[in-house]
Enzyme design. Structure first.
Site, PDB file in Angstrom:
ATOM      1  N   SER A   1       0.831  -1.206   0.000  1.00 24.60           N
ATOM      2  CA  SER A   1       0.000   0.000   0.000  1.00 24.60           C
ATOM      3  C   SER A   1       0.869   1.261   0.000  1.00 24.60           C
ATOM      4  O   SER A   1       2.025   1.242   0.428  1.00 24.60           O
ATOM      5  CB  SER A   1      -0.894   0.026   1.240  1.00 24.60           C
ATOM      6  OG  SER A   1      -1.652  -1.162   1.304  1.00 24.60           O
TER       7      SER A   1
HETATM    8  N1  SAM Z   1      -0.295  -5.042   4.240  1.00 23.23           N
HETATM    9  C1  SAM Z   1       0.436  -5.286   3.025  1.00 23.23           C
HETATM   10  C2  SAM Z   1       1.801  -4.655   3.020  1.00 23.23           C
HETATM   11  O1  SAM Z   1       2.174  -3.999   4.015  1.00 23.23           O
HETATM   12  O2  SAM Z   1       2.517  -4.851   2.027  1.00 23.23           O
HETATM   13  C3  SAM Z   1      -0.337  -4.905   1.790  1.00 23.23           C
HETATM   14  C4  SAM Z   1      -1.482  -5.790   1.594  1.00 23.23           C
HETATM   15  S1  SAM Z   1      -2.019  -6.003  -0.068  1.00 23.23           S
HETATM   16  C5  SAM Z   1      -2.802  -4.476  -0.375  1.00 23.23           C
HETATM   17  C6  SAM Z   1      -3.358  -7.155   0.277  1.00 23.23           C
HETATM   18  C7  SAM Z   1      -2.880  -8.544   0.601  1.00 23.23           C
HETATM   19  O3  SAM Z   1      -3.979  -9.288   1.121  1.00 23.23           O
HETATM   20  C8  SAM Z   1      -2.390  -9.323  -0.616  1.00 23.23           C
HETATM   21  O4  SAM Z   1      -1.084  -9.768  -0.392  1.00 23.23           O
HETATM   22  C9  SAM Z   1      -3.384 -10.476  -0.740  1.00 23.23           C
HETATM   23  O5  SAM Z   1      -2.815 -11.679  -1.236  1.00 23.23           O
HETATM   24  C10 SAM Z   1      -3.820 -10.624   0.712  1.00 23.23           C
HETATM   25  N2  SAM Z   1      -5.105 -11.305   0.907  1.00 23.23           N
HETATM   26  C11 SAM Z   1      -6.254 -11.222   0.175  1.00 23.23           C
HETATM   27  N3  SAM Z   1      -7.205 -12.018   0.710  1.00 23.23           N
HETATM   28  C12 SAM Z   1      -6.659 -12.604   1.812  1.00 23.23           C
HETATM   29  C13 SAM Z   1      -7.148 -13.518   2.791  1.00 23.23           C
HETATM   30  N4  SAM Z   1      -8.388 -13.999   2.778  1.00 23.23           N
HETATM   31  N5  SAM Z   1      -6.315 -13.903   3.777  1.00 23.23           N
HETATM   32  C14 SAM Z   1      -5.029 -13.458   3.832  1.00 23.23           C
HETATM   33  N6  SAM Z   1      -4.516 -12.595   2.932  1.00 23.23           N
HETATM   34  C15 SAM Z   1      -5.327 -12.162   1.934  1.00 23.23           C
END
Ligand code: SAM
Length: 226
Positions: A63
């Site tokens: 993000s």
């Molecule tokens: N917090 C992260 C960082 O600091 O880099 C950015 C997060 S990114 C915007 C969203 C993440 O959520 C992705 O890596 C995606 O694979 C993960 N994601 C989506 N659905 C998920 C789920 N049900 N459980 C765990 N992770 C999930």
């Protein structure tokens, strides 16, 4: 001569303070300490201090710093808190929260559904020195981690169609949950406070755009293919 990552980080944090996005000393200090360049793919390191999301592979993003700052401000983690993050991605946001909670024995659990990304997050957290207080777990985090609940803070860093009720049950009384909630192409930050065993108060924050939360209490995996 090119500028050091530390100078670029300082400039970014000072700008976010000036713009009123970073409001607290603790978030400023945490973002000053966490080296974002260690959480982006090596070839993108020189872009680490642009205020933009960046690709981290598998169609996912780290993000933008202003979004990390905004969400951390409303999450308002305290030293000693036990925090659950859903969506580890690069591990950066978990490290920022760890900077605040871990000084006093707190811990961050962060769940990632894409196994190679969970490994990426784990490596980045190790390089940056946060492995002792951040645990990365592989799996669908949309149902939380009932076996380790309750949590003082829960943060979802992917777009949810609604706040999963199972997560609200895993919040301790006095705790806060922050999540981008809404349609796939636009969400709004939702801040839910658990004020008693049975009472929750909800506030609405900024509009935002996140990659989808995919899982049992999120979107179906089909959305990732569209
Ligand atoms: N917090 C992260 C960082 O600091 O880099 C950015 C997060 S990114 C915007 C969203 C993440 O959520 C992705 O890596 C995606 O694979 C993960 N994601 C989506 N659905 C998920 C789920 N049900 N459980 C765990 N992770 C999930």
């Amino acid at each position: 001569m090119s500028r050091s990552y530390e100078d670029l980080r300082k400039e970014l944090v000072e700008r976010l303070v000036k713009e009123g996005i970073i409001r607290s000393e603790k978030v400023a200090r945490a973002m000053m300490r966490v080296p974002r360049e260690l959480f982006v793919p090596e070839k993108l390191r020189d872009l680490a201090y642009m205020d933009h999301p960046l690709p981290i592979g598998w169609g996912q993003t780290i993000s933008a710093p202003h979004m990390v700052a905004m969400m951390t401000e409303v999450l308002d983690p305290q030293p000693g808190d036990v925090v659950l993050e859903i969506g580890a991605g690069s591990g950066y946001h978990a490290a920022v929260i760890a900077e605040i909670v871990c000084s006093n024995g707190g811990h961050v659990y962060t769940i990632e559904r894409i196994a190679p990304l969970a490994a990426f997050a784990q490596r980045n957290l190790a390089k940056a020195g946060y492995s002792h207080c951040v645990t990365v777990i592989i799996g669908d985090g949309s149902g939380g981690l009932p076996e380790l609940a309750p949590f003082n803070r829960i943060i979802i860093t992917a777009a949810a169609p609604s706040v999963p009720k199972v997560l609200l049950q895993q919040l301790s009384v006095g705790g806060t949950l922050v999540a981008p909630v809404g349609r796939l192409w636009e969400q709004r930050l939702i801040i839910v406070r658990r004020v008693s065993e049975s009472e929750y108060r909800t506030e609405y924050g900024t509009y935002c755009i996140f990659v989808p939360l995919i899982g049992r209490y999120g979107w179906s995996p089909d959305v990732a293919k569209t």
